[in-house]
Write a protein that holds these residues in place. Structure first.
Motif, PDB file in Angstrom:
ATOM      1  N   ASN A 162       0.829  -1.208   0.000  1.00 47.01           N
ATOM      2  CA  ASN A 162       0.000   0.000   0.000  1.00 47.01           C
ATOM      3  C   ASN A 162       0.865   1.260   0.000  1.00 47.01           C
ATOM      4  OD1 ASN A 162      -2.298  -1.561   0.082  1.00 47.01           O
ATOM      5  ND2 ASN A 162      -3.012  -0.828   2.063  1.00 47.01           N
ATOM      6  N   MET A 163       1.868   1.285   0.872  1.00 46.39           N
ATOM      7  CA  MET A 163       2.724   2.465   0.966  1.00 46.39           C
ATOM      8  C   MET A 163       3.541   2.666  -0.307  1.00 46.39           C
ATOM      9  SD  MET A 163       3.532   5.146   2.528  1.00 46.39           S
ATOM     10  CE  MET A 163       2.662   4.890   4.071  1.00 46.39           C
ATOM     11  N   PHE A 164       4.012   1.575  -0.883  1.00 45.43           N
ATOM     12  CA  PHE A 164       4.727   1.669  -2.161  1.00 45.43           C
ATOM     13  C   PHE A 164       3.819   2.257  -3.232  1.00 45.43           C
ATOM     14  CE2 PHE A 164       5.566  -0.295  -6.321  1.00 45.43           C
ATOM     15  CZ  PHE A 164       6.795   0.276  -6.589  1.00 45.43           C
ATOM     16  N   ALA A 183      -3.981   0.572  -5.697  1.00 42.02           N
ATOM     17  CA  ALA A 183      -4.086  -0.714  -5.010  1.00 42.02           C
ATOM     18  C   ALA A 183      -5.561  -1.084  -4.938  1.00 42.02           C
ATOM     19  CB  ALA A 183      -3.473  -0.641  -3.615  1.00 42.02           C
ATOM     20  N   PHE A 184      -5.817  -2.368  -4.897  1.00 48.13           N
ATOM     21  CA  PHE A 184      -7.203  -2.855  -4.893  1.00 48.13           C
ATOM     22  C   PHE A 184      -7.342  -3.980  -3.878  1.00 48.13           C
ATOM     23  CE2 PHE A 184     -10.298  -6.005  -6.553  1.00 48.13           C
ATOM     24  CZ  PHE A 184     -11.453  -5.228  -6.526  1.00 48.13           C
ATOM     25  N   SER A 185      -8.254  -3.792  -2.931  1.00 45.33           N
ATOM     26  CA  SER A 185      -8.518  -4.807  -1.909  1.00 45.33           C
ATOM     27  C   SER A 185      -9.746  -5.613  -2.331  1.00 45.33           C
ATOM     28  CB  SER A 185      -8.755  -4.132  -0.551  1.00 45.33           C
ATOM     29  OG  SER A 185      -9.000  -5.086   0.446  1.00 45.33           O
ATOM     30  N   PRO A 186      -9.569  -6.896  -2.653  1.00 42.48           N
ATOM     31  CA  PRO A 186     -10.670  -7.684  -3.226  1.00 42.48           C
ATOM     32  C   PRO A 186     -11.622  -8.316  -2.235  1.00 42.48           C
ATOM     33  CG  PRO A 186      -8.682  -8.998  -3.203  1.00 42.48           C
ATOM     34  CD  PRO A 186      -8.309  -7.655  -2.621  1.00 42.48           C
ATOM     35  N   GLY A 242      -2.828   6.454  -6.824  1.00 45.58           N
ATOM     36  CA  GLY A 242      -2.435   6.476  -5.428  1.00 45.58           C
ATOM     37  C   GLY A 242      -3.527   6.024  -4.484  1.00 45.58           C
ATOM     38  N   LYS A 243      -4.732   5.846  -4.990  1.00 41.45           N
ATOM     39  CA  LYS A 243      -5.857   5.467  -4.133  1.00 41.45           C
ATOM     40  C   LYS A 243      -5.866   3.960  -3.876  1.00 41.45           C
ATOM     41  CE  LYS A 243     -10.882   5.887  -3.609  1.00 41.45           C
ATOM     42  NZ  LYS A 243     -12.118   6.539  -4.074  1.00 41.45           N
ATOM     43  N   ILE A 244      -6.279   3.586  -2.682  1.00 42.47           N
ATOM     44  CA  ILE A 244      -6.466   2.187  -2.339  1.00 42.47           C
ATOM     45  C   ILE A 244      -7.961   1.894  -2.407  1.00 42.47           C
ATOM     46  CG2 ILE A 244      -6.155   0.410  -0.569  1.00 42.47           C
ATOM     47  CD1 ILE A 244      -3.767   2.187   0.433  1.00 42.47           C
TER      48      ILE A 244
END
Length: 252
Positions: A162-164, A183-186, A242-244
């Motif tokens: 996430n930070m990367f 980033a994508f949280s499935p 940059g969004k998660i």
């Protein structure tokens, strides 16, 4: 021409992402230790360019060699856009700190964090010499933002990812490029990883019964549902670098 690289494409979410991309007539490069014959057949039926390269993402030298080959393969065709789905991931080791084995620790960090960093760095560097727009999609987890007993390594590697993602996106913005990194949280899906979690011991993983309940009560999403939500997002052309992103926000 638009290309997509999908790591961990042999099964689970990776397979579902690759299949959806093939449906969208996007050329796919599949990367995993073994090839998924269903994807190969599907691409042939759809008349879509498809190539598989075998790679063990836990081996640093192999990752470097394989992805240099992929970069050469793709950029010689002068693509207008490249989508990179850093999807491959491992949950193990599942145990409390003080009871962890060294080898699975190193394997987890290499696959979940170091490989996506290397891949992103390589293709953003190569793209500097071309007009190719690059979108990087790092598959993260809710475990990146909350401590889960028994998952210290998985939580840490995904938090690092996430930070990367956020830092690399900020850098690209400052450089005024057209590249995007998200980033994508499935969420929880019906995959082999979930089966691995359920096969762990209660001593190693405090929330074991909760995860068994997810399966028993049919609370695990199908991978194709999650893949469709992700690919719809990526192809909409309006992602916030940059969004998660969380699948729950996309489906609700």
């Amino acid at each position: 021409m638009k290309y997509a690289i999908v790591t961990g494409a042999s099964k689970g979410l990776g397979e579902a992402i690759a299949k959806r991309l093939i449906n969208e007539k996007i050329a796919v490069v599949s990367v995993s230790r073994t090839e998924n014959d269903r994807l190969k057949k599907w691409a042939l039926e759809k008349g879509v360019d498809y190539k598989h390269l075998s790679c063990n993402l836990s081996l640093e030298k192999e990752v470097q060699e394989v992805f240099m080959e992929i970069a050469h393969l793709i950029f010689q065709n002068d693509p207008n856009e490249l989508l990179i789905f850093n999807n491959a991931g491992v949950i193990e080791p599942i145990h409390t700190v003080g009871n962890l084995d060294q080898t699975p620790i190193m394997r987890n960090i290499q696959i979940n964090l170091i490989a996506p960093i290397y891949i992103t760095n390589l293709f953003l560097g190569k793209a500097q010499q071309t007009d190719t727009k690059v979108q990087v999609i790092n598959i993260t987890s809710g475990a990146a933002v909350r401590p889960i007993e028994g998952w210290s390594i998985y939580c840490s590697s995904k938090a690092g990812l996430n930070m990367f993602t956020q830092t690399a996106a900020q850098e690209q913005k400052e450089l005024n490029t057209h590249h995007k990194i998200i980033a994508f949280s499935p969420g929880i899906m019906d995959t082999d990883m979930q089966a691995q979690i359920r096969s762990s011991s209660e001593d190693a993983f405090k929330e074991l019964e909760k995860f068994k309940e997810f399966k028993e009560k049919n609370m695990l999403r199908k991978t194709d549902v999650v893949a469709d939500a992700l690919v719809n997002l990526v192809l909409c052309g309006d992602v916030e670098s940059g969004k998660i992103y969380n699948v729950n926000d996309l489906l609700n």
